[in-house]
Scaffold this active site. Structure first.
Site: not given
Length: 354
Positions: A174-175, A200, A293, A296
């Protein structure tokens, strides 16, 4: 609770107004200033520096990308990019992520006000993630490592190679993940087992991301389509806005790309992918969870671990946000944590059956 101090830089007065209202309504955020372009923003920032900058990339006088690069070179600051849902906007946004931005907020050309109201939870989450990001880790990366071949690790005993046939590598991020994935994938040889990836990202951006990474890799990197085969030398990235799952058809692996509600607030969701890999590949799989973050992927990785898969997490020292890997470690689903630069070596060793 520490208040996150936000500045919004966008040439649209409507966007500045709506973003200010959405972010200002969050209990942990304070919009300290807005500006119509980077030059006005710089003047305000010198007087009161924000924790997070929400930045449009298409502006007059100085474009957001030029401003971002200047900012990251002089005083790295967490930046969330605001970009239109267009092909050109997607490419510019990927350049911004490569330059150090840590999040994306996609905006349509029409219906802006209602779009931001409907997407307020995602917007607030993006800013919170950015506030926790360690952006200095994205600046001046170490020189590229030599590309690794299968001869970089010793051969495994013959009996080890006979234990499994088709292997699958599942990756979630993600991030900070776009930069991490580019560095990871570009270090892998063409003969790497098939890879399935959830990063993501908003809809419309994953195709441009896959094309960008494909241009720097020996692997074939594609945005996944329903029914695509998972084969050695290919990496499939889940399209933004849709879940991706692994399936087995006879002796072959393929992906199923489907609509469905968000899982853990995300679509695509890492958990959805990992759980399908646990079910259909089991001990023939390797799971990798990278910077991001939230949580998930943590439960899905535990399911992969319990099914006999090799599970690896990016370590805290090299994560932009040590959230997803941390939660997977806490659940007991990670066999070992390694630095980002070592993950490709882990994959090559796994391909060798070591």
């Amino acid at each position: 609770m520490k208040t996150i101090r936000v500045m919004i830089v966008d040439d649209s007065a409507t966007v500045r107004q709506v973003l200010s209202a959405v972010l200002g309504s969050a209990p942990d955020m304070d919009v300290i200033a807005t500006a119509p372009d980077p030059l006005f923003a710089l003047d305000k920032m010198r007087r009161d520096w924000p924790d997070v900058l929400v930045l449009d990339v298409e502006m007059p006088r100085m474009d957001g990308l030029t401003f971002l690069r200047k900012l990251m070179a002089e005083r790295p600051t967490p930046v969330v990019i605001c970009s239109t849902l267009t092909e050109k906007g997607a490419e510019t946004t990927l350049q911004a992520l490569s330059a150090g931005a840590v999040g994306i907020v996609a905006k349509p050309k029409i219906g802006l006000k209602q779009f931001f109201v409907d997407s307020s939870n995602d917007l607030v989450a993006q800013v919170r993630a950015a506030a926790r990001a360690r952006v200095g880790r994205l600046i001046a990366p170490p020189p590229p490592r030599p590309r690794l071949g299968l001869d970089a690790v010793p051969m495994a005993p013959a009996q080890a190679m006979s234990v499994t046939t088709d292997k699958v590598i599942a990756v979630g991020a993600s991030t900070g993940g776009t930069q991490a994935l580019e560095r990871f994938l570009s270090a892998l040889p063409r003969v790497t087992p098939g890879i399935v990836i959830v990063q993501h990202m908003p809809e419309k951006f994953t195709a441009a991301f896959a094309e960008r990474v494909n241009s720097v890799c020996e692997l074939e990197v594609l945005e996944a389509r329903n029914g695509d085969r998972v084969i050695p030398g290919r990496a499939l990235i889940a399209p933004g806005g849709r879940h991706m799952m692994l399936r087995r058809s006879g002796a072959q692996y393929q992906v199923e790309v489907v609509d469905g509600p968000p899982v853990n607030r995300h679509r695509p969701s890492v958990d959805v992918l990992f759980r399908s890999v646990a079910r259909f590949a089991g001990q023939n799989a390797m799971g990798i969870i990278m910077t991001g973050m939230g949580d998930d992927g943590a439960r899905g990785m535990k399911e992969m671990h319990d099914a006999g898969a090799l599970t690896i997490a990016q370590d805290e020292a090299t994560c932009v946000v040590y959230g997803m890997p941390k939660e997977a470690v806490k659940l007991g689903g990670v066999r070992r944590s390694v630095a980002l630069e070592a993950i490709s070596q882990e994959v090559i060793a796994y391909a060798r059956g070591i």
